[in-house]
Design an enzyme around this catalytic site. Structure first.
Site, PDB file in Angstrom:
ATOM      1  N   GLU A   1       0.815  -1.212   0.000  1.00 38.32           N
ATOM      2  CA  GLU A   1       0.000   0.000   0.000  1.00 38.32           C
ATOM      3  C   GLU A   1       0.849   1.261   0.000  1.00 38.32           C
ATOM      4  OE1 GLU A   1      -3.029   0.104   3.007  1.00 38.32           O
ATOM      5  OE2 GLU A   1      -3.947   1.897   2.132  1.00 38.32           O
TER       6      GLU A   1
ATOM      7  N   LYS B   1      -7.708  -0.489  11.323  1.00 38.10           N
ATOM      8  CA  LYS B   1      -7.040  -0.907  10.087  1.00 38.10           C
ATOM      9  C   LYS B   1      -5.844  -0.010   9.814  1.00 38.10           C
ATOM     10  CE  LYS B   1      -6.326  -0.849   5.417  1.00 38.10           C
ATOM     11  NZ  LYS B   1      -5.562   0.170   4.616  1.00 38.10           N
TER      12      LYS B   1
ATOM     13  N   ASP C   1       3.919 -14.166  12.145  1.00 33.84           N
ATOM     14  CA  ASP C   1       2.581 -14.644  11.793  1.00 33.84           C
ATOM     15  C   ASP C   1       1.607 -13.469  11.815  1.00 33.84           C
ATOM     16  OD1 ASP C   1       0.638 -17.539  12.824  1.00 33.84           O
ATOM     17  OD2 ASP C   1       0.045 -15.757  11.723  1.00 33.84           O
TER      18      ASP C   1
ATOM     19  N   HIS D   1      -2.256  10.460   0.266  1.00 32.25           N
ATOM     20  CA  HIS D   1      -2.300   9.047  -0.144  1.00 32.25           C
ATOM     21  C   HIS D   1      -2.271   8.923  -1.660  1.00 32.25           C
ATOM     22  CE1 HIS D   1      -3.270   4.801  -0.086  1.00 32.25           C
ATOM     23  NE2 HIS D   1      -4.309   5.038  -0.883  1.00 32.25           N
TER      24      HIS D   1
HETATM   25  C1  LIG Z   1       1.854  10.960   2.853  1.00 31.65           C
HETATM   26  C2  LIG Z   1       2.192  12.084   3.821  1.00 31.65           C
HETATM   27  C3  LIG Z   1       3.302  11.631   4.787  1.00 31.65           C
HETATM   28  C4  LIG Z   1       2.714  13.289   3.063  1.00 31.65           C
HETATM   29  O1  LIG Z   1       2.771  14.366   3.997  1.00 31.65           O
HETATM   30  P1  LIG Z   1       3.498  15.730   3.610  1.00 31.65           P
HETATM   31  O2  LIG Z   1       3.289  16.642   4.767  1.00 31.65           O
HETATM   32  O3  LIG Z   1       3.132  16.143   2.243  1.00 31.65           O
HETATM   33  O4  LIG Z   1       5.005  15.198   3.584  1.00 31.65           O
HETATM   34  P2  LIG Z   1       6.333  16.079   3.374  1.00 31.65           P
HETATM   35  O5  LIG Z   1       6.664  16.075   1.920  1.00 31.65           O
HETATM   36  O6  LIG Z   1       6.224  17.376   4.107  1.00 31.65           O
HETATM   37  O7  LIG Z   1       7.376  15.135   4.152  1.00 31.65           O
HETATM   38  C5  LIG Z   1       7.266  15.026   5.556  1.00 31.65           C
HETATM   39  C6  LIG Z   1       7.824  13.675   5.965  1.00 31.65           C
HETATM   40  O8  LIG Z   1       6.915  12.662   5.548  1.00 31.65           O
HETATM   41  C7  LIG Z   1       7.666  11.553   5.052  1.00 31.65           C
HETATM   42  N1  LIG Z   1       7.413  11.458   3.617  1.00 31.65           N
HETATM   43  C8  LIG Z   1       6.681  12.300   2.877  1.00 31.65           C
HETATM   44  N2  LIG Z   1       6.624  11.880   1.595  1.00 31.65           N
HETATM   45  C9  LIG Z   1       7.346  10.740   1.531  1.00 31.65           C
HETATM   46  C10 LIG Z   1       7.699   9.824   0.481  1.00 31.65           C
HETATM   47  N3  LIG Z   1       7.275  10.013  -0.764  1.00 31.65           N
HETATM   48  N4  LIG Z   1       8.470   8.767   0.786  1.00 31.65           N
HETATM   49  C11 LIG Z   1       8.901   8.563   2.046  1.00 31.65           C
HETATM   50  N5  LIG Z   1       8.627   9.402   3.074  1.00 31.65           N
HETATM   51  C12 LIG Z   1       7.855  10.466   2.824  1.00 31.65           C
HETATM   52  C13 LIG Z   1       9.149  11.869   5.314  1.00 31.65           C
HETATM   53  O9  LIG Z   1       9.519  11.404   6.591  1.00 31.65           O
HETATM   54  C14 LIG Z   1       9.139  13.367   5.289  1.00 31.65           C
HETATM   55  O10 LIG Z   1      10.146  13.985   6.030  1.00 31.65           O
HETATM   56  P3  LIG Z   1      11.717  13.638   5.854  1.00 31.65           P
HETATM   57  O11 LIG Z   1      11.984  12.425   6.686  1.00 31.65           O
HETATM   58  O12 LIG Z   1      11.975  13.383   4.391  1.00 31.65           O
HETATM   59  O13 LIG Z   1      12.430  14.860   6.357  1.00 31.65           O
HETATM   60  C15 LIG Z   1       0.939  12.517   4.622  1.00 31.65           C
HETATM   61  O14 LIG Z   1      -0.020  13.062   3.725  1.00 31.65           O
HETATM   62  C16 LIG Z   1       0.320  11.368   5.400  1.00 31.65           C
HETATM   63  O15 LIG Z   1       0.869  10.894   6.357  1.00 31.65           O
HETATM   64  N6  LIG Z   1      -0.877  10.931   4.961  1.00 31.65           N
HETATM   65  C17 LIG Z   1      -1.556   9.799   5.593  1.00 31.65           C
HETATM   66  C18 LIG Z   1      -1.379   8.631   4.663  1.00 31.65           C
HETATM   67  C19 LIG Z   1      -1.923   7.377   5.263  1.00 31.65           C
HETATM   68  O16 LIG Z   1      -2.400   7.331   6.375  1.00 31.65           O
HETATM   69  N7  LIG Z   1      -1.856   6.333   4.473  1.00 31.65           N
HETATM   70  C20 LIG Z   1      -2.406   5.058   4.849  1.00 31.65           C
HETATM   71  C21 LIG Z   1      -3.359   4.594   3.742  1.00 31.65           C
HETATM   72  S1  LIG Z   1      -4.947   5.286   4.054  1.00 31.65           S
HETATM   73  C22 LIG Z   1      -5.583   4.029   5.098  1.00 31.65           C
HETATM   74  O17 LIG Z   1      -5.793   2.921   4.662  1.00 31.65           O
HETATM   75  C23 LIG Z   1      -5.680   4.263   6.555  1.00 31.65           C
HETATM   76  C24 LIG Z   1      -6.889   5.094   6.996  1.00 31.65           C
HETATM   77  C25 LIG Z   1      -6.715   6.534   6.568  1.00 31.65           C
HETATM   78  O18 LIG Z   1      -8.119   4.651   6.403  1.00 31.65           O
HETATM   79  C26 LIG Z   1      -6.932   4.931   8.500  1.00 31.65           C
HETATM   80  C27 LIG Z   1      -8.028   5.724   9.163  1.00 31.65           C
HETATM   81  O19 LIG Z   1      -9.065   5.889   8.556  1.00 31.65           O
HETATM   82  O20 LIG Z   1      -7.745   6.129  10.334  1.00 31.65           O
HETATM   83  N1  LIG Z   2      -1.120 -18.401  15.484  1.00 29.46           N
HETATM   84  C1  LIG Z   2      -1.547 -19.654  15.386  1.00 29.46           C
HETATM   85  O1  LIG Z   2      -2.732 -19.937  15.609  1.00 29.46           O
HETATM   86  C2  LIG Z   2      -0.580 -20.715  15.000  1.00 29.46           C
HETATM   87  C3  LIG Z   2       0.689 -20.384  14.532  1.00 29.46           C
HETATM   88  N2  LIG Z   2       1.586 -21.368  14.191  1.00 29.46           N
HETATM   89  C4  LIG Z   2       2.919 -21.090  13.692  1.00 29.46           C
HETATM   90  O2  LIG Z   2       3.849 -21.390  14.744  1.00 29.46           O
HETATM   91  C5  LIG Z   2       5.077 -20.704  14.473  1.00 29.46           C
HETATM   92  C6  LIG Z   2       5.589 -20.075  15.733  1.00 29.46           C
HETATM   93  O3  LIG Z   2       5.598 -21.057  16.746  1.00 29.46           O
HETATM   94  P1  LIG Z   2       6.929 -21.196  17.609  1.00 29.46           P
HETATM   95  O4  LIG Z   2       6.631 -22.112  18.751  1.00 29.46           O
HETATM   96  O5  LIG Z   2       7.479 -19.864  17.928  1.00 29.46           O
HETATM   97  O6  LIG Z   2       7.876 -21.860  16.552  1.00 29.46           O
HETATM   98  P2  LIG Z   2       9.061 -22.877  16.715  1.00 29.46           P
HETATM   99  O7  LIG Z   2       8.583 -24.118  17.343  1.00 29.46           O
HETATM  100  O8  LIG Z   2       9.633 -22.925  15.357  1.00 29.46           O
HETATM  101  O9  LIG Z   2      10.117 -22.133  17.709  1.00 29.46           O
HETATM  102  C7  LIG Z   2       9.985 -22.232  19.085  1.00 29.46           C
HETATM  103  C8  LIG Z   2      11.151 -23.051  19.576  1.00 29.46           C
HETATM  104  O10 LIG Z   2      12.356 -22.364  19.341  1.00 29.46           O
HETATM  105  C9  LIG Z   2      13.351 -22.821  20.278  1.00 29.46           C
HETATM  106  N3  LIG Z   2      14.106 -21.677  20.774  1.00 29.46           N
HETATM  107  C10 LIG Z   2      15.377 -21.386  20.470  1.00 29.46           C
HETATM  108  N4  LIG Z   2      15.789 -20.278  21.072  1.00 29.46           N
HETATM  109  C11 LIG Z   2      14.726 -19.812  21.779  1.00 29.46           C
HETATM  110  C12 LIG Z   2      14.514 -18.666  22.613  1.00 29.46           C
HETATM  111  N5  LIG Z   2      15.471 -17.759  22.863  1.00 29.46           N
HETATM  112  N6  LIG Z   2      13.292 -18.489  23.164  1.00 29.46           N
HETATM  113  C13 LIG Z   2      12.304 -19.380  22.925  1.00 29.46           C
HETATM  114  N7  LIG Z   2      12.435 -20.493  22.157  1.00 29.46           N
HETATM  115  C14 LIG Z   2      13.638 -20.691  21.589  1.00 29.46           C
HETATM  116  C15 LIG Z   2      12.599 -23.569  21.378  1.00 29.46           C
HETATM  117  O11 LIG Z   2      12.783 -24.970  21.332  1.00 29.46           O
HETATM  118  P3  LIG Z   2      13.781 -25.785  20.400  1.00 29.46           P
HETATM  119  O12 LIG Z   2      15.109 -25.159  20.663  1.00 29.46           O
HETATM  120  O13 LIG Z   2      13.672 -27.194  20.804  1.00 29.46           O
HETATM  121  O14 LIG Z   2      13.304 -25.541  18.940  1.00 29.46           O
HETATM  122  C16 LIG Z   2      11.143 -23.269  21.075  1.00 29.46           C
HETATM  123  O15 LIG Z   2      10.248 -24.284  21.437  1.00 29.46           O
HETATM  124  C17 LIG Z   2       4.755 -19.651  13.448  1.00 29.46           C
HETATM  125  O16 LIG Z   2       5.277 -20.035  12.188  1.00 29.46           O
HETATM  126  C18 LIG Z   2       3.232 -19.648  13.404  1.00 29.46           C
HETATM  127  O17 LIG Z   2       2.760 -19.263  12.125  1.00 29.46           O
HETATM  128  C19 LIG Z   2       1.263 -22.693  14.338  1.00 29.46           C
HETATM  129  C20 LIG Z   2       0.019 -23.057  14.799  1.00 29.46           C
HETATM  130  C21 LIG Z   2      -0.998 -22.103  15.111  1.00 29.46           C
END
Ligand SMILES: CC(C)(COP(=O)([O-])OP(=O)([O-])OC[C@H]1O[C@@H](n2cnc3c(N)ncnc32)[C@H](O)[C@@H]1OP(=O)([O-])[O-])[C@@H](O)C(=O)NCCC(=O)NCCSC(=O)C[C@@](C)(O)CC(=O)[O-]
Ligand SMILES: NC(=O)C1=CN([C@@H]2O[C@H](COP(=O)(O)OP(=O)(O)OC[C@H]3O[C@@H](n4cnc5c(N)ncnc54)[C@H](OP(=O)(O)O)[C@@H]3O)[C@@H](O)[C@H]2O)C=CC1
Length: 426
Positions: A83, A262, A278, A377
């Site tokens: 997006e 969202k 995940d 956007h």
């Molecule tokens: C889009 C902006 C940031 C422009 O805003 P602007 O004020 O025109 O930006 P600017 O040109 O003044 O730049 C300001 C800063 O924005 C960033 N920036 C600015 N342009 C860029 C670019 N091209 N690429 C990368 N970064 C950019 C960048 O950080 C930049 O500063 P810098 O770091 O460069 O000094 C602003 O209008 C904005 O934030 N709009 C909101 C957009 C948004 O929310 N998008 C999500 C999709 S819409 C959605 O699905 C969510 C929603 C809206 O439905 C959620 C809801 O309903 O609550």
């Molecule tokens: N969200 C859901 O409903 C479900 C998600 N999943 C999937 O399960 C996966 C994640 O499960 P997860 O159990 O994390 O995966 P893993 O089993 O791959 O990893 C966990 C294992 O990593 C090892 N491990 C190594 N270092 C560490 C540490 N520092 N801390 C903790 N554990 C460590 C442990 O045992 P060991 O060393 O013996 O490996 C541990 O059991 C994801 O891919 C997810 O998509 C699966 C089912 C349902």
């Protein structure tokens, strides 16, 4: 190594120059970052080992959110999203949070819960008490399933038993096994434990076990983030007041809350995906968390005006992400993205995820409460519209710029402007 995520003009650089900044910031080499190239990323052979019936790989853009300071650490955050404007939005509000200390996080322990459902218990209230009496036995049995997790300092931490009424005649006895999963997301770990203890749970309860599976309503594994955004930078006191009102709308109305949340997940899911975690689990956890004690779906975040007139945002989310396990350790691009963040624990990764979610949310509210969402956007979406109209190469930016200048962004405008560009009429 560079020490700041504040890189003005990062947006105007080319990919190689951006990677150079990422390398300088993260300590990775350009060779390490080459894995981000589609040609060097996830190959067919490895994909065929990850999931079933593989025929291809889907590429998703990985953008870098700049300007983030999280718990005092300067950090560049990879975001995988299709997006437009999402990366820009997060970067923009991260920039505005910097003068007020950036994002501050806190979190519970990484506690995941597995459920064991028990049917046909004649005396469910006493069955619950019998299971609580067996707490130590059941936790020890669970720990026997994953000595590695225990070695890493994790393991079973509690047993909770809930009575879930179905109707006047039927109540399920549901045991929750609470497990500290450390740096894992933990689903596989706790599912294995649940399956191992189910028979004993059913025996003690006096019934038959059915479902043995984790809950994604991971409300014991929560990350909280807070940030202050300056009134002047936001656009003045009226914008602050209007953002507070916009946020209040999401608290009060589920229709608005769905879109508000969202917007939060635009940021959250982009970082979760980028790091091979995940996304469905995190989304399910977030939206289940958005249902309050009154049973109403509401806003995940809150915004208030501070005593000195700035805007403070807070966001609390269940955050079941891991640094080990799942795809995080095997997907080459996910591994590189985790390295770019410099996160040393699952908790630290979670703080970045929730910070980006809050920044995203604030950016959307600021746009909606001031000029509206479309200018920002759609001006960034214009390039996609130009491509959809058939523009290629230099035509894309030419047509996109022409649409933005004409303030008309759509398929018809893109087609007409592309024809004019190709005829040398622009
Ligand atoms: C889009 C902006 C940031 C422009 O805003 P602007 O004020 O025109 O930006 P600017 O040109 O003044 O730049 C300001 C800063 O924005 C960033 N920036 C600015 N342009 C860029 C670019 N091209 N690429 C990368 N970064 C950019 C960048 O950080 C930049 O500063 P810098 O770091 O460069 O000094 C602003 O209008 C904005 O934030 N709009 C909101 C957009 C948004 O929310 N998008 C999500 C999709 S819409 C959605 O699905 C969510 C929603 C809206 O439905 C959620 C809801 O309903 O609550
Ligand atoms: N969200 C859901 O409903 C479900 C998600 N999943 C999937 O399960 C996966 C994640 O499960 P997860 O159990 O994390 O995966 P893993 O089993 O791959 O990893 C966990 C294992 O990593 C090892 N491990 C190594 N270092 C560490 C540490 N520092 N801390 C903790 N554990 C460590 C442990 O045992 P060991 O060393 O013996 O490996 C541990 O059991 C994801 O891919 C997810 O998509 C699966 C089912 C349902």
């Amino acid at each position: 190594m560079s020490s700041t995520s504040r890189i003005p003009g990062f947006k105007d650089l080319g990919v190689d120059a951006r990677r150079a900044h990422v390398a300088a910031m993260s300590g990775l080499s350009l060779v390490d970052l080459a894995v981000l190239d589609p040609a060097h990323g996830l190959g067919l052979e490895q994909a065929d080992r990850m999931v079933e019936n593989v025929v291809g790989v889907l590429g998703v853009p990985v953008g870098i959110a700049t300007n983030f300071v999280v718990d005092g650490r300067e950090v560049l955050v990879p975001m995988a999203t299709e997006e437009a404007s999402v990366v820009a939005a997060a970067s923009n509000l991260a920039r505005m949070a910097r003068p007020h200390g950036g994002f501050v996080s806190s979190a519970t322990a990484p506690l995941m819960q597995a459920q064991v459902q028990v049917l046909d218990v004649a005396d469910p209230v006493a069955g619950r008490v019998r299971l609580l009496e067996a707490r130590e036995e059941l936790m020890a049995l669970a720990d026997e399933q994953d000595p590695a997790l225990v070695r890493h300092g994790g393991g079973a931490r509690d047993v909770v038993v809930r009575l879930v009424p179905v109707n006047a005649e039927k109540t399920f006895v549901v045991l929750h096994l609470v497990v500290d999963v450390r740096d894992a997301m933990g689903a596989n770990a706790v599912n294995t434990m649940a399956e191992a203890i189910a028979a004993r749970v059913a025996e003690i309860a006096g019934g038959r076990s059915l479902l043995r599976i984790l809950t994604n309503k991971a409300d014991l594994r929560v990350t909280r983030v807070r940030a202050v955004f300056g009134a002047e930078q936001l656009g003045g006191p009226q914008v602050v007041d209007d953002m507070v009102s916009a946020a209040a709308f999401a608290v009060a109305d589920p229709y608005r809350a769905a879109t508000h949340n969202k917007g939060i997940m635009n940021g959250v899911t982009a970082v979760v995906l980028a790091t091979g975690n995940d996304t469905r689990a995190v989304e399910a956890g977030a939206h289940s968390h958005a249902v309050g004690p009154d049973g109403r779906y509401s806003s995940l975040s809150r915004f208030e005006k501070t005593a000195d007139g700035h805007l403070v945002g807070t966001l609390e989310l269940p955050m079941a992400v891991g640094l080990v396990g799942g795809a995080t350790k095997v997907h080459p691009v996910a591994r590189a993205n985790v390295a770019i963040t410099g996160a040393r624990s699952a908790a630290e990764l979670a703080s970045l995820v929730v910070s980006v979610g809050l920044a995203q949310n604030a950016a959307a509210l600021r746009a909606l409460a001031s000029e509206g969402i479309q200018r920002g956007h759609m001006s960034l979406h214009a390039r996609n519209v130009a491509v959809s109209a058939g523009a290629v190469g230099e035509e894309v930016d030419a047509v996109a710029s022409a649409m933005v200048n004409a303030k008309t962004i759509g398929a018809d405008a893109a087609g007409a402007l592309l024809a004019r560009h190709r005829a040398g009429l622009d």
